[in-house]
Design a protein around this motif. Structure first.
Motif, PDB file in Angstrom:
ATOM      1  N   ILE A   4     102.445   3.631  20.482  1.00  0.00           N
ATOM      2  CA  ILE A   4     102.137   3.926  19.099  1.00  0.00           C
ATOM      3  C   ILE A   4     102.684   5.311  18.778  1.00  0.00           C
ATOM      4  CG2 ILE A   4     100.260   4.255  17.439  1.00  0.00           C
ATOM      5  CD1 ILE A   4     100.344   1.416  18.441  1.00  0.00           C
ATOM      6  N   ASP A   5     103.416   5.445  17.658  1.00  0.00           N
ATOM      7  CA  ASP A   5     103.897   6.752  17.216  1.00  0.00           C
ATOM      8  C   ASP A   5     102.773   7.410  16.425  1.00  0.00           C
ATOM      9  OD1 ASP A   5     105.140   9.005  16.305  1.00  0.00           O
ATOM     10  OD2 ASP A   5     106.759   7.957  15.267  1.00  0.00           O
ATOM     11  N   THR A   6     101.997   8.271  17.098  1.00  0.00           N
ATOM     12  CA  THR A   6     100.829   8.887  16.474  1.00  0.00           C
ATOM     13  C   THR A   6     101.186   9.937  15.435  1.00  0.00           C
ATOM     14  OG1 THR A   6     100.644  10.519  18.243  1.00  0.00           O
ATOM     15  CG2 THR A   6      99.430   8.461  18.525  1.00  0.00           C
ATOM     16  N   GLN A  12      92.713   7.370  12.095  1.00  0.00           N
ATOM     17  CA  GLN A  12      92.053   6.070  11.985  1.00  0.00           C
ATOM     18  C   GLN A  12      93.067   4.935  12.091  1.00  0.00           C
ATOM     19  OE1 GLN A  12      88.849   5.401  12.078  1.00  0.00           O
ATOM     20  NE2 GLN A  12      89.171   3.209  11.897  1.00  0.00           N
ATOM     21  N   ALA A  13      94.218   5.072  11.446  1.00  0.00           N
ATOM     22  CA  ALA A  13      95.259   4.051  11.524  1.00  0.00           C
ATOM     23  C   ALA A  13      95.787   3.935  12.950  1.00  0.00           C
ATOM     24  CB  ALA A  13      96.396   4.376  10.557  1.00  0.00           C
ATOM     25  N   THR A  14      95.885   5.054  13.644  1.00  0.00           N
ATOM     26  CA  THR A  14      96.330   5.036  15.042  1.00  0.00           C
ATOM     27  C   THR A  14      95.316   4.297  15.908  1.00  0.00           C
ATOM     28  OG1 THR A  14      97.516   7.113  14.762  1.00  0.00           O
ATOM     29  CG2 THR A  14      96.973   6.479  17.013  1.00  0.00           C
ATOM     30  N   GLN A  16      93.202   1.976  14.983  1.00  0.00           N
ATOM     31  CA  GLN A  16      93.300   0.553  14.653  1.00  0.00           C
ATOM     32  C   GLN A  16      94.562  -0.071  15.260  1.00  0.00           C
ATOM     33  OE1 GLN A  16      91.023  -1.350  13.318  1.00  0.00           O
ATOM     34  NE2 GLN A  16      89.617   0.290  12.833  1.00  0.00           N
ATOM     35  N   ALA A  17      95.669   0.670  15.277  1.00  0.00           N
ATOM     36  CA  ALA A  17      96.911   0.152  15.869  1.00  0.00           C
ATOM     37  C   ALA A  17      96.737  -0.074  17.372  1.00  0.00           C
ATOM     38  CB  ALA A  17      98.069   1.113  15.592  1.00  0.00           C
ATOM     39  N   PHE A  18      96.060   0.845  18.050  1.00  0.00           N
ATOM     40  CA  PHE A  18      95.783   0.650  19.472  1.00  0.00           C
ATOM     41  C   PHE A  18      94.930  -0.601  19.681  1.00  0.00           C
ATOM     42  CE2 PHE A  18      96.561   5.347  20.271  1.00  0.00           C
ATOM     43  CZ  PHE A  18      97.643   5.155  21.110  1.00  0.00           C
ATOM     44  N   LEU A  19      93.879  -0.768  18.868  1.00  0.00           N
ATOM     45  CA  LEU A  19      93.036  -1.967  18.992  1.00  0.00           C
ATOM     46  C   LEU A  19      93.848  -3.231  18.776  1.00  0.00           C
ATOM     47  CD1 LEU A  19      89.661  -1.050  17.238  1.00  0.00           C
ATOM     48  CD2 LEU A  19      90.139  -1.227  19.681  1.00  0.00           C
ATOM     49  N   ALA A  20      94.765  -3.213  17.814  1.00  0.00           N
ATOM     50  CA  ALA A  20      95.607  -4.385  17.549  1.00  0.00           C
ATOM     51  C   ALA A  20      96.469  -4.732  18.759  1.00  0.00           C
ATOM     52  CB  ALA A  20      96.485  -4.138  16.320  1.00  0.00           C
ATOM     53  N   GLN A  21      96.781  -3.734  19.577  1.00  0.00           N
ATOM     54  CA  GLN A  21      97.538  -3.966  20.814  1.00  0.00           C
ATOM     55  C   GLN A  21      96.619  -4.349  21.979  1.00  0.00           C
ATOM     56  OE1 GLN A  21      99.787  -0.475  21.841  1.00  0.00           O
ATOM     57  NE2 GLN A  21     101.473  -1.026  20.500  1.00  0.00           N
ATOM     58  N   GLY A  22      95.309  -4.387  21.734  1.00  0.00           N
ATOM     59  CA  GLY A  22      94.367  -4.703  22.797  1.00  0.00           C
ATOM     60  C   GLY A  22      93.998  -3.505  23.647  1.00  0.00           C
ATOM     61  N   ARG A  23      94.142  -2.300  23.087  1.00  0.00           N
ATOM     62  CA  ARG A  23      93.854  -1.069  23.830  1.00  0.00           C
ATOM     63  C   ARG A  23      92.753  -0.283  23.133  1.00  0.00           C
ATOM     64  NH1 ARG A  23      99.565   1.708  23.954  1.00  0.00           N
ATOM     65  NH2 ARG A  23      98.495   3.229  25.259  1.00  0.00           N
ATOM     66  N   PHE A  24      91.665   0.010  23.843  1.00  0.00           N
ATOM     67  CA  PHE A  24      90.589   0.858  23.347  1.00  0.00           C
ATOM     68  C   PHE A  24      90.929   2.282  23.750  1.00  0.00           C
ATOM     69  CE2 PHE A  24      85.922   2.161  24.289  1.00  0.00           C
ATOM     70  CZ  PHE A  24      85.842   2.857  23.091  1.00  0.00           C
ATOM     71  N   TRP A  38      84.499   9.608  16.267  1.00  0.00           N
ATOM     72  CA  TRP A  38      85.524   8.941  15.499  1.00  0.00           C
ATOM     73  C   TRP A  38      86.842   9.693  15.559  1.00  0.00           C
ATOM     74  CZ3 TRP A  38      86.343   4.296  13.594  1.00  0.00           C
ATOM     75  CH2 TRP A  38      85.268   3.452  13.466  1.00  0.00           C
ATOM     76  N   PRO A  39      87.936   8.924  15.358  1.00  0.00           N
ATOM     77  CA  PRO A  39      89.255   9.559  15.338  1.00  0.00           C
ATOM     78  C   PRO A  39      89.337  10.647  14.255  1.00  0.00           C
ATOM     79  CG  PRO A  39      89.457   7.185  15.508  1.00  0.00           C
ATOM     80  CD  PRO A  39      88.017   7.465  15.240  1.00  0.00           C
ATOM     81  N   ARG A  40      89.962  11.743  14.601  1.00  0.00           N
ATOM     82  CA  ARG A  40      90.052  12.883  13.687  1.00  0.00           C
ATOM     83  C   ARG A  40      91.273  13.725  14.018  1.00  0.00           C
ATOM     84  NH1 ARG A  40      84.389  15.021  15.209  1.00  0.00           N
ATOM     85  NH2 ARG A  40      84.109  12.839  15.632  1.00  0.00           N
ATOM     86  N   VAL A  41      91.571  14.697  13.163  1.00  0.00           N
ATOM     87  CA  VAL A  41      92.730  15.557  13.398  1.00  0.00           C
ATOM     88  C   VAL A  41      92.385  16.779  14.226  1.00  0.00           C
ATOM     89  CG1 VAL A  41      93.993  14.789  11.358  1.00  0.00           C
ATOM     90  CG2 VAL A  41      92.444  16.735  11.179  1.00  0.00           C
ATOM     91  N   ALA A  42      91.092  17.154  14.287  1.00  0.00           N
ATOM     92  CA  ALA A  42      90.656  18.302  15.088  1.00  0.00           C
ATOM     93  C   ALA A  42      89.280  18.013  15.680  1.00  0.00           C
ATOM     94  CB  ALA A  42      90.601  19.563  14.238  1.00  0.00           C
ATOM     95  N   ALA A  43      89.020  18.556  16.844  1.00  0.00           N
ATOM     96  CA  ALA A  43      87.719  18.406  17.489  1.00  0.00           C
ATOM     97  C   ALA A  43      86.681  19.235  16.734  1.00  0.00           C
ATOM     98  CB  ALA A  43      87.807  18.854  18.944  1.00  0.00           C
ATOM     99  N   PRO A  44      85.396  18.900  16.852  1.00  0.00           N
ATOM    100  CA  PRO A  44      84.367  19.670  16.153  1.00  0.00           C
ATOM    101  C   PRO A  44      84.403  21.169  16.482  1.00  0.00           C
ATOM    102  CG  PRO A  44      83.416  17.654  16.991  1.00  0.00           C
ATOM    103  CD  PRO A  44      84.820  17.732  17.533  1.00  0.00           C
ATOM    104  N   GLY A  45      84.820  21.517  17.684  1.00  0.00           N
ATOM    105  CA  GLY A  45      84.935  22.922  18.065  1.00  0.00           C
ATOM    106  C   GLY A  45      86.178  23.596  17.517  1.00  0.00           C
ATOM    107  N   GLY A  46      87.023  22.858  16.808  1.00  0.00           N
ATOM    108  CA  GLY A  46      88.220  23.420  16.196  1.00  0.00           C
ATOM    109  C   GLY A  46      89.512  23.124  16.923  1.00  0.00           C
ATOM    110  N   ALA A  47      89.443  22.564  18.125  1.00  0.00           N
ATOM    111  CA  ALA A  47      90.666  22.274  18.880  1.00  0.00           C
ATOM    112  C   ALA A  47      91.507  21.240  18.128  1.00  0.00           C
ATOM    113  CB  ALA A  47      90.322  21.756  20.265  1.00  0.00           C
ATOM    114  N   GLY A  48      92.756  21.554  17.903  1.00  0.00           N
ATOM    115  CA  GLY A  48      93.654  20.648  17.197  1.00  0.00           C
ATOM    116  C   GLY A  48      94.669  19.997  18.118  1.00  0.00           C
ATOM    117  N   ASP A  49      94.473  20.119  19.409  1.00  0.00           N
ATOM    118  CA  ASP A  49      95.424  19.607  20.398  1.00  0.00           C
ATOM    119  C   ASP A  49      94.959  18.265  20.970  1.00  0.00           C
ATOM    120  OD1 ASP A  49      93.216  20.604  21.725  1.00  0.00           O
ATOM    121  OD2 ASP A  49      94.366  21.469  23.376  1.00  0.00           O
TER     122      ASP A  49
END
Length: 126
Positions: A4-6, A12-14, A16-24, A38-49
């Motif tokens: 998947i090209d993340t 969220q779309a990423t 769902q795309a993994f689930l569609a491939q049968g990957r959790f 839940w999928p997000r762009v940054a961790a609650p602590g602020g990590a964006g990596d």
């Protein structure tokens, strides 16, 4: 299964795309090792990596309730994964289960697409 090209879609779309491939898959901070869901762009602590990783699929029932309706009863469970994150799901093969019961994830096809559900790993159904 193709990768998947993340970088071309949101978290969220990423997911769902993994689930569609049968990957959790869930996310983890490369720097701190903290898992998030839940999928997000940054961790609650602020990590964006954040990177996508496959969880063990093992967890325990943290909380559960049964919704009764004329169309049929179903449970809604809060599952704590071995990685420390919690997610809402269901245990479709039982009515309910005790708190702390061990469960294993699997992907199930639903009317609106694939979803993660859990099965008891022992005979703990109530």
């Amino acid at each position: 299964m193709s990768d998947i090209d993340t970088s071309r879609q949101g978290p969220q779309a990423t997911y769902q795309a993994f689930l569609a491939q049968g990957r959790f898959m869930i996310q983890r901070s490369r720097e701190t090792g903290e898992h998030v869901f839940w999928p997000r762009v940054a961790a609650p602590g602020g990590a964006g990596d954040l990177e996508w990783v496959a969880p063990s699929g093992n967890g325990t029932v943290y909380a559960i309730t049964v919704n009764r309706a004329r169309s049929g009863d179903r449970n809604i469970a809060l599952i704590e994964l071995a990685e420390g994150v919690r997610m809402m799901s269901t245990l479709p093969r039982v009515e309910t289960a005790p708190i702390g019961a061990p469960v294993t994830a699997r992907i199930e096809e639903a009317a609106d697409g694939p979803r993660v559900v859990f099965d008891l790993t022992g005979g703990d159904a109530a």
